[in-house]
Design a protein around this motif. Structure first.
Motif, PDB file in Angstrom:
ATOM      1  N   PRO A  43       0.834  -1.202   0.000  1.00  0.00           N
ATOM      2  CA  PRO A  43       0.000   0.000   0.000  1.00  0.00           C
ATOM      3  C   PRO A  43       0.871   1.255   0.000  1.00  0.00           C
ATOM      4  CG  PRO A  43      -0.056  -1.075   2.137  1.00  0.00           C
ATOM      5  CD  PRO A  43       0.715  -1.968   1.222  1.00  0.00           C
ATOM      6  N   SER A  44       0.386   2.304  -0.621  1.00  0.00           N
ATOM      7  CA  SER A  44       1.099   3.580  -0.645  1.00  0.00           C
ATOM      8  C   SER A  44       1.016   4.235   0.735  1.00  0.00           C
ATOM      9  CB  SER A  44       0.465   4.494  -1.686  1.00  0.00           C
ATOM     10  OG  SER A  44      -0.860   4.813  -1.292  1.00  0.00           O
ATOM     11  N   CYS A  45       1.856   5.230   0.967  1.00  0.00           N
ATOM     12  CA  CYS A  45       1.800   5.926   2.261  1.00  0.00           C
ATOM     13  C   CYS A  45       0.426   6.548   2.532  1.00  0.00           C
ATOM     14  CB  CYS A  45       2.905   6.976   2.356  1.00  0.00           C
ATOM     15  SG  CYS A  45       4.509   6.261   2.764  1.00  0.00           S
ATOM     16  N   PRO A  46      -0.194   7.194   1.544  1.00  0.00           N
ATOM     17  CA  PRO A  46      -1.548   7.696   1.830  1.00  0.00           C
ATOM     18  C   PRO A  46      -2.528   6.576   2.184  1.00  0.00           C
ATOM     19  CG  PRO A  46      -0.657   8.795  -0.102  1.00  0.00           C
ATOM     20  CD  PRO A  46       0.297   7.688   0.250  1.00  0.00           C
ATOM     21  N   ALA A  47      -2.370   5.409   1.564  1.00  0.00           N
ATOM     22  CA  ALA A  47      -3.251   4.277   1.887  1.00  0.00           C
ATOM     23  C   ALA A  47      -2.971   3.770   3.296  1.00  0.00           C
ATOM     24  CB  ALA A  47      -3.080   3.161   0.863  1.00  0.00           C
ATOM     25  N   VAL A  48      -1.700   3.732   3.698  1.00  0.00           N
ATOM     26  CA  VAL A  48      -1.344   3.315   5.056  1.00  0.00           C
ATOM     27  C   VAL A  48      -1.957   4.297   6.058  1.00  0.00           C
ATOM     28  CG1 VAL A  48       0.561   3.050   6.698  1.00  0.00           C
ATOM     29  CG2 VAL A  48       0.773   2.113   4.397  1.00  0.00           C
ATOM     30  N   GLN A  49      -1.805   5.581   5.782  1.00  0.00           N
ATOM     31  CA  GLN A  49      -2.369   6.593   6.675  1.00  0.00           C
ATOM     32  C   GLN A  49      -3.880   6.456   6.786  1.00  0.00           C
ATOM     33  OE1 GLN A  49      -0.870  10.174   4.895  1.00  0.00           O
ATOM     34  NE2 GLN A  49       1.116   9.986   5.891  1.00  0.00           N
ATOM     35  N   GLN A  50      -4.538   6.257   5.663  1.00  0.00           N
ATOM     36  CA  GLN A  50      -5.996   6.122   5.683  1.00  0.00           C
ATOM     37  C   GLN A  50      -6.414   4.871   6.446  1.00  0.00           C
ATOM     38  OE1 GLN A  50      -7.859   6.219   1.854  1.00  0.00           O
ATOM     39  NE2 GLN A  50      -9.906   6.008   2.698  1.00  0.00           N
ATOM     40  N   THR A  51      -5.693   3.775   6.240  1.00  0.00           N
ATOM     41  CA  THR A  51      -6.022   2.525   6.928  1.00  0.00           C
ATOM     42  C   THR A  51      -5.875   2.666   8.435  1.00  0.00           C
ATOM     43  OG1 THR A  51      -5.314   1.243   5.003  1.00  0.00           O
ATOM     44  CG2 THR A  51      -5.437   0.062   7.099  1.00  0.00           C
ATOM     45  N   LEU A  52      -4.896   3.445   8.862  1.00  0.00           N
ATOM     46  CA  LEU A  52      -4.637   3.580  10.301  1.00  0.00           C
ATOM     47  C   LEU A  52      -5.294   4.805  10.934  1.00  0.00           C
ATOM     48  CD1 LEU A  52      -0.919   2.439  10.418  1.00  0.00           C
ATOM     49  CD2 LEU A  52      -2.985   1.112  10.916  1.00  0.00           C
ATOM     50  N   THR A  53      -6.111   5.510  10.199  1.00  0.00           N
ATOM     51  CA  THR A  53      -6.820   6.675  10.745  1.00  0.00           C
ATOM     52  C   THR A  53      -7.630   6.288  11.973  1.00  0.00           C
ATOM     53  OG1 THR A  53      -6.946   7.705   8.585  1.00  0.00           O
ATOM     54  CG2 THR A  53      -8.512   8.475  10.210  1.00  0.00           C
ATOM     55  N   THR A  54      -8.173   5.092  11.962  1.00  0.00           N
ATOM     56  CA  THR A  54      -8.990   4.639  13.094  1.00  0.00           C
ATOM     57  C   THR A  54      -8.155   4.413  14.350  1.00  0.00           C
ATOM     58  OG1 THR A  54      -8.799   2.364  12.320  1.00  0.00           O
ATOM     59  CG2 THR A  54     -10.745   3.588  11.618  1.00  0.00           C
ATOM     60  N   CYS A  55      -6.832   4.432  14.225  1.00  0.00           N
ATOM     61  CA  CYS A  55      -5.942   4.246  15.383  1.00  0.00           C
ATOM     62  C   CYS A  55      -5.497   5.573  15.982  1.00  0.00           C
ATOM     63  CB  CYS A  55      -4.696   3.456  14.973  1.00  0.00           C
ATOM     64  SG  CYS A  55      -5.012   1.792  14.375  1.00  0.00           S
ATOM     65  N   LEU A  56      -5.795   6.660  15.322  1.00  0.00           N
ATOM     66  CA  LEU A  56      -5.253   7.956  15.724  1.00  0.00           C
ATOM     67  C   LEU A  56      -5.675   8.367  17.130  1.00  0.00           C
ATOM     68  CD1 LEU A  56      -3.328   9.928  14.526  1.00  0.00           C
ATOM     69  CD2 LEU A  56      -5.231  11.164  13.555  1.00  0.00           C
ATOM     70  N   LEU A  57      -6.931   8.233  17.458  1.00  0.00           N
ATOM     71  CA  LEU A  57      -7.387   8.612  18.797  1.00  0.00           C
ATOM     72  C   LEU A  57      -6.677   7.785  19.861  1.00  0.00           C
ATOM     73  CD1 LEU A  57      -9.218  10.360  20.544  1.00  0.00           C
ATOM     74  CD2 LEU A  57     -10.994   8.631  20.269  1.00  0.00           C
ATOM     75  N   TYR A  58      -6.580   6.484  19.635  1.00  0.00           N
ATOM     76  CA  TYR A  58      -5.890   5.616  20.594  1.00  0.00           C
ATOM     77  C   TYR A  58      -4.409   5.987  20.689  1.00  0.00           C
ATOM     78  CZ  TYR A  58      -4.024   1.519  22.933  1.00  0.00           C
ATOM     79  OH  TYR A  58      -3.379   0.693  23.817  1.00  0.00           O
TER      80      TYR A  58
END
Length: 127
Positions: free
Chosen positions: A28-43
């Motif tokens: 996955p590209s870096c933007p795809a990695v970032q989007q995939t892990l967006t749900t981890c940001l609050l944690y």
């Protein structure tokens, strides 16, 4: 006549499938990695309790998409750049894979050397 058209359509579909295989298995590209892990940001910024299920699902998805040494190196580089650009709770980020049941074989940190992780087996590495 209809039989000839069916053969042509079938051949075209097969060509599309064959040409699409390398794209489907690419890291996955870096933007795809970032989007995939967006749900981890609050944690990752303010951990309370276990990580959310969508976050763990994202980590497991990245693990499944990082099968080759180059894939793992690329995803590692994306993670490292994300860590330097965001204010994260580093101890929480370091334990996140383990909390989600994924064994990376290393600890995620801003100081990680991604070139070291390309030789590990896919079963012990990367999301």
């Amino acid at each position: 006549m209809a039989s000839s058209m069916l053969v042509k359509v079938t051949c075209l579909a097969m060509i599309c499938l064959v040409l699409g295989i390398p794209l489907a298995s690419a890291a996955p590209s870096c933007p795809a990695v970032q989007q995939t892990l967006t749900t981890c940001l609050l944690y990752a910024t303010n951990p309370h309790g276990p990580p959310p299920e969508p976050c763990c699902n994202g980590i497991k998805t990245l693990h499944g998409q990082s099968q080759t040494p180059l894939d793992r190196r690329d995803v590692c580089g994306c993670l490292k750049s994300m860590m330097t650009n965001l204010k994260l709770n580093l101890p929480a980020v370091a334990t996140l894979p383990k909390e989600c049941g994924v064994d990376l074989g290393y600890v995620i940190s801003p100081d990680m050397d991604c070139s070291k992780y390309v030789h590990l087996s896919p079963s012990t590495l990367f999301f």
